[in-house]
Scaffold this motif. Structure first.
Motif, PDB file in Angstrom:
ATOM      1  N   VAL A   1       0.852  -1.186   0.000  1.00 52.17           N
ATOM      2  CA  VAL A   1       0.000   0.000   0.000  1.00 52.17           C
ATOM      3  C   VAL A   1       0.885   1.232   0.000  1.00 52.17           C
ATOM      4  CG1 VAL A   1      -1.730   1.293   1.288  1.00 52.17           C
ATOM      5  CG2 VAL A   1      -1.832  -1.197   1.250  1.00 52.17           C
ATOM      6  N   TYR A   2       0.606   2.149  -0.901  1.00 52.60           N
ATOM      7  CA  TYR A   2       1.349   3.402  -0.977  1.00 52.60           C
ATOM      8  C   TYR A   2       0.387   4.580  -1.006  1.00 52.60           C
ATOM      9  CZ  TYR A   2       5.645   0.898  -1.949  1.00 52.60           C
ATOM     10  OH  TYR A   2       6.730   0.081  -1.846  1.00 52.60           O
ATOM     11  N   THR A   3       0.800   5.661  -0.377  1.00 55.05           N
ATOM     12  CA  THR A   3       0.040   6.909  -0.413  1.00 55.05           C
ATOM     13  C   THR A   3       0.318   7.603  -1.732  1.00 55.05           C
ATOM     14  OG1 THR A   3       0.193   7.175   1.976  1.00 55.05           O
ATOM     15  CG2 THR A   3      -0.242   9.166   0.694  1.00 55.05           C
TER      16      THR A   3
ATOM     17  N   VAL B   1       3.907   9.841  -5.881  1.00 56.31           N
ATOM     18  CA  VAL B   1       3.965   8.807  -4.845  1.00 56.31           C
ATOM     19  C   VAL B   1       5.150   9.160  -3.948  1.00 56.31           C
ATOM     20  CG1 VAL B   1       4.047   6.328  -4.383  1.00 56.31           C
ATOM     21  CG2 VAL B   1       3.137   7.163  -6.578  1.00 56.31           C
ATOM     22  N   PRO B   2       4.885   9.772  -2.787  1.00 55.89           N
ATOM     23  CA  PRO B   2       5.988  10.253  -1.940  1.00 55.89           C
ATOM     24  C   PRO B   2       7.048   9.208  -1.603  1.00 55.89           C
ATOM     25  CG  PRO B   2       3.911  11.105  -1.132  1.00 55.89           C
ATOM     26  CD  PRO B   2       3.579  10.106  -2.217  1.00 55.89           C
ATOM     27  N   ALA B   3       6.656   7.962  -1.420  1.00 54.38           N
ATOM     28  CA  ALA B   3       7.616   6.915  -1.042  1.00 54.38           C
ATOM     29  C   ALA B   3       8.460   6.420  -2.213  1.00 54.38           C
ATOM     30  CB  ALA B   3       6.882   5.738  -0.407  1.00 54.38           C
TER      31      ALA B   3
ATOM     32  N   VAL C   1       6.164   5.821   3.541  1.00 55.52           N
ATOM     33  CA  VAL C   1       6.612   6.827   4.502  1.00 55.52           C
ATOM     34  C   VAL C   1       5.472   7.114   5.465  1.00 55.52           C
ATOM     35  CG1 VAL C   1       8.292   7.888   2.961  1.00 55.52           C
ATOM     36  CG2 VAL C   1       5.940   8.704   2.970  1.00 55.52           C
ATOM     37  N   ASP C   2       5.810   7.555   6.640  1.00 54.88           N
ATOM     38  CA  ASP C   2       4.802   7.871   7.645  1.00 54.88           C
ATOM     39  C   ASP C   2       4.353   9.309   7.438  1.00 54.88           C
ATOM     40  OD1 ASP C   2       3.148   7.699   9.832  1.00 54.88           O
ATOM     41  OD2 ASP C   2       4.756   8.074  11.280  1.00 54.88           O
ATOM     42  N   LEU C   3       3.180   9.473   6.857  1.00 54.17           N
ATOM     43  CA  LEU C   3       2.648  10.809   6.592  1.00 54.17           C
ATOM     44  C   LEU C   3       1.685  11.227   7.694  1.00 54.17           C
ATOM     45  CD1 LEU C   3       1.874  10.502   2.776  1.00 54.17           C
ATOM     46  CD2 LEU C   3       3.865  11.544   3.857  1.00 54.17           C
TER      47      LEU C   3
END
Length: 70
Positions: free
Chosen positions: A2-4, A20-22, A62-64
Motif C-alpha cells: 500500500v502506498y500513499t 507517490v511520496p515513497a 513513509v509515515d505521513l
C-alpha cells in the motif's frame, strides 16, 4: 503493498497529476480522478517490478501526518 498517492488538479491542463511520496520519480496523470488513480496503480506496479528486476530494495511507505490549519 500500500502506498500513499498525492493528487493535484491542474486547472490549466485539466488533468490530475499524481505523485507517490515513497517512490521518488514515480508519477502519473489522468483526465479524471479515477483515471489518475488507476494509472498510478499501474505505474507503481511497474516501478516496483523494475526495482526487483534491478535487485534494488523496495521502499516502504513513509509515515505521513495530516494536519488541519485554521
Amino acid at each position: 503493498m500500500v502506498y500513499t498517492i498525492v493528487l493535484d488538479y491542474d486547472p490549466d491542463e485539466k488533468v490530475y497529476n499524481v505523485s507517490v511520496p515513497a517512490l521518488p520519480g514515480c508519477f502519473a496523470w489522468g483526465t479524471t480522478r479515477s483515471q489518475a488513480v488507476e494509472r498510478a496503480k499501474e505505474v507503481i506496479a511497474t516501478y516496483l517490478d523494475a526495482l526487483v528486476d534491478l535487485g534494488e530494495p523496495v521502499p516502504e511507505e513513509v509515515d505521513l501526518e495530516r494536519v488541519r490549519v485554521p
